[in-house]
Design a protein around this motif. Sequence first.
Motif, PDB file in Angstrom:
ATOM      1  N   LEU A  89      -9.749   4.727   0.003  1.00 44.48           N
ATOM      2  CA  LEU A  89      -8.292   4.594  -0.033  1.00 44.48           C
ATOM      3  C   LEU A  89      -7.757   5.596  -1.064  1.00 44.48           C
ATOM      4  O   LEU A  89      -7.503   5.246  -2.213  1.00 44.48           O
ATOM      5  CB  LEU A  89      -7.919   3.169  -0.438  1.00 44.48           C
ATOM      6  N   PRO A  90      -7.594   6.867  -0.666  1.00 43.02           N
ATOM      7  CA  PRO A  90      -7.308   7.907  -1.658  1.00 43.02           C
ATOM      8  C   PRO A  90      -6.005   7.697  -2.423  1.00 43.02           C
ATOM      9  O   PRO A  90      -5.877   8.130  -3.562  1.00 43.02           O
ATOM     10  CB  PRO A  90      -7.277   9.201  -0.833  1.00 43.02           C
ATOM     11  N   LYS A  91      -5.011   7.040  -1.802  1.00 42.66           N
ATOM     12  CA  LYS A  91      -3.728   6.874  -2.489  1.00 42.66           C
ATOM     13  C   LYS A  91      -3.804   5.848  -3.627  1.00 42.66           C
ATOM     14  O   LYS A  91      -2.952   5.805  -4.495  1.00 42.66           O
ATOM     15  CB  LYS A  91      -2.671   6.377  -1.485  1.00 42.66           C
ATOM     16  N   GLY A  92      -4.815   4.962  -3.569  1.00 41.56           N
ATOM     17  CA  GLY A  92      -4.870   3.876  -4.541  1.00 41.56           C
ATOM     18  C   GLY A  92      -3.999   2.701  -4.111  1.00 41.56           C
ATOM     19  O   GLY A  92      -3.906   1.694  -4.792  1.00 41.56           O
ATOM     20  N   PHE A  93      -3.356   2.838  -2.997  1.00 44.89           N
ATOM     21  CA  PHE A  93      -2.623   1.698  -2.406  1.00 44.89           C
ATOM     22  C   PHE A  93      -2.576   1.886  -0.899  1.00 44.89           C
ATOM     23  O   PHE A  93      -2.718   3.006  -0.400  1.00 44.89           O
ATOM     24  CB  PHE A  93      -1.192   1.593  -2.969  1.00 44.89           C
ATOM     25  N   GLN A  94      -2.402   0.761  -0.210  1.00 45.53           N
ATOM     26  CA  GLN A  94      -2.230   0.810   1.237  1.00 45.53           C
ATOM     27  C   GLN A  94      -0.757   0.631   1.529  1.00 45.53           C
ATOM     28  O   GLN A  94      -0.100  -0.235   0.920  1.00 45.53           O
ATOM     29  CB  GLN A  94      -3.028  -0.345   1.870  1.00 45.53           C
ATOM     30  N   THR A  95      -0.222   1.454   2.424  1.00 42.49           N
ATOM     31  CA  THR A  95       1.169   1.251   2.828  1.00 42.49           C
ATOM     32  C   THR A  95       1.174   0.202   3.930  1.00 42.49           C
ATOM     33  O   THR A  95       0.540   0.372   4.974  1.00 42.49           O
ATOM     34  CB  THR A  95       1.800   2.566   3.318  1.00 42.49           C
ATOM     35  N   THR A  96       1.865  -0.925   3.660  1.00 46.60           N
ATOM     36  CA  THR A  96       1.828  -2.069   4.563  1.00 46.60           C
ATOM     37  C   THR A  96       3.185  -2.758   4.485  1.00 46.60           C
ATOM     38  O   THR A  96       4.145  -2.161   3.993  1.00 46.60           O
ATOM     39  CB  THR A  96       0.666  -3.004   4.152  1.00 46.60           C
ATOM     40  N   GLN A  97       3.288  -3.959   5.001  1.00 43.88           N
ATOM     41  CA  GLN A  97       4.529  -4.718   4.861  1.00 43.88           C
ATOM     42  C   GLN A  97       4.185  -6.065   4.277  1.00 43.88           C
ATOM     43  O   GLN A  97       3.220  -6.709   4.717  1.00 43.88           O
ATOM     44  CB  GLN A  97       5.193  -4.918   6.219  1.00 43.88           C
ATOM     45  N   ASP A  98       4.952  -6.514   3.302  1.00 49.07           N
ATOM     46  CA  ASP A  98       4.664  -7.794   2.675  1.00 49.07           C
ATOM     47  C   ASP A  98       5.781  -8.806   2.923  1.00 49.07           C
ATOM     48  O   ASP A  98       5.638  -9.707   3.739  1.00 49.07           O
ATOM     49  CB  ASP A  98       4.442  -7.577   1.172  1.00 49.07           C
ATOM     50  N   SER A  99       6.937  -8.585   2.282  1.00 47.20           N
ATOM     51  CA  SER A  99       7.938  -9.652   2.350  1.00 47.20           C
ATOM     52  C   SER A  99       8.898  -9.528   3.530  1.00 47.20           C
ATOM     53  O   SER A  99       9.594 -10.474   3.853  1.00 47.20           O
ATOM     54  CB  SER A  99       8.718  -9.709   1.040  1.00 47.20           C
ATOM     55  N   ARG A 100       8.958  -8.387   4.172  1.00 52.84           N
ATOM     56  CA  ARG A 100       9.873  -8.231   5.315  1.00 52.84           C
ATOM     57  C   ARG A 100       9.150  -7.653   6.531  1.00 52.84           C
ATOM     58  O   ARG A 100       9.420  -6.531   6.943  1.00 52.84           O
ATOM     59  CB  ARG A 100      11.011  -7.282   4.939  1.00 52.84           C
TER      60      ARG A 100
END
Length: 485
Positions: A89-100
């Motif tokens: 995971l090179p960015k250090g985060f995954q782009t996803t959806q959590d609250s909406r």
Amino acid sequence: MQSHIYEPVIGLEVHIQLLTQSKAFCGDDISFGAEANSQTSTISLAHPGTLPRANKKQVELAIRLGIALGCEITSTTYFDRKHYFYADLPKGFQTTQDSRPICMGGTIEVGEGTSRREIRIHHIHMEEDAGKSIHDQSSEGSLIDYNRAGVPLLELVTEPDLRSSEEVYQFINKLRQLVRYLDVSDGNMEEGSLRADCNVSIRPKGSSELNTRCEIKNINSARFAARAVDFEIRRQSEILEKGGTIIQETREYSPGDDRTVPLRGKEEAHDYRYFPEPDLPPLSISDEMLRKVKSSLPILPAQWHNKFTTEFGLSIYDADLLVEHREIAQSFDTLLQKSPDIQPSLLSKLYINKIIPHCNESGISIGEFEVPGQHIVSFLELIETDKISTSVAYQKLWPALLETKEHPQLLAQKLNLIQSFDEDYIAESVKLVLIENPAKVEAYKKGKKALLSFFIGQVMRKTNGKANPQITRKILQSELNSSTD
Ligand code: ADP
Ligand code: MG
């Protein structure tokens, strides 16, 4: 398999890989099986200063699935960052959806008749896949393939509504069928296009509490999911029966020895520090877009099923097989519309026993099936009008039709397969059969009436299947009974 005291409680999280051209936030290609690290770019490799862009097709496909499942589509939705550290995971985060999340609610039905149940969907959100770590190909260390980094996914999360491994199996199959109908995903579980996490807990029958669960990660087959759930129910029941307690953990299913094994405990769970992705603006889903997607939906499996069973009077079993793939349901329906005189059940038998297996064996789609529709219709007319018996039609005429693609009527004449109602002709063969089988005739006369079907079979053989069975039976009976006197 199911315990008498405990009831399983199961919730699924299914990852669905989308049929887009490119990745979720950049233009990289996503076709399966490409050479490692050949489908990457500065964005998917997270170079500093690069900016993501949302993929319109991903949003469209999410809405498409959401509408088909009866979800509420969120009018203003956005992406979140989910932080964790991992080499793939090179960015250090995954782009996803959590609250909406983009879709809320909706249902999938499982079971038939009185055991039919609605499984509630909690939500569907959009996200991206991570790269793939490969630990077993190099002696120097682990390898990473970033082709999968940024591949667009939907994650569908159910309420904990499933109650058996059979329901899990059906749920996954229904979902796979639907995403294929909708062209949302190719649904190829072996290639990882559909992967399920199964959350399993058990509770005393009659209780409504939610007990400690285990999550079995990343299962890439509906059958394995059902087996993993069965194993987990057994394992947890045994622990409780011995007075033990269930520990919340993440487990993995190993098909080789048909069991689940621990991957990691809950104490290692991360705090993901979700926050709205600042590099992507919120998305407004207009009514116009909803209308457009809605009007582009195909007829769905449940609608075909309903039509086939109520309007055409087909059995649930036949309808299940015919609606499995959109193209087959469509072609079956089209053919019946064009030739309303054909009995739907006859056509359905031909599809199920001959046409579908033939297409599967030759690896062609129903649209590529070589025999033209009019020929299929006249083939069935020959059976319906008793010109040719069903068994001769299936065993002799059908293979010839596949081979020559000639008109079935002409072909049947050429091959001398047209059924004979000529009593003299049939009586001739009956006489021969009785002369050739004196011992059996004797046995029949002594009361072994079941031999009648043997004699009918012999007459059929002699006449190349042409003798009409009803007339054959009548003549045989009268010959055998008269010679008893
Ligand atoms: P988390 O926030 O830990 O991911 P969620 O509430 O999002 O947990 O639930 C994840 C999945 O687990 C959902 O499919 C849900 O239905 C299922 N689930 C939650 N609690 C239970 C339980 N006690 N037993 C079985 N499945 C459960
Ligand atoms: Mg969750």
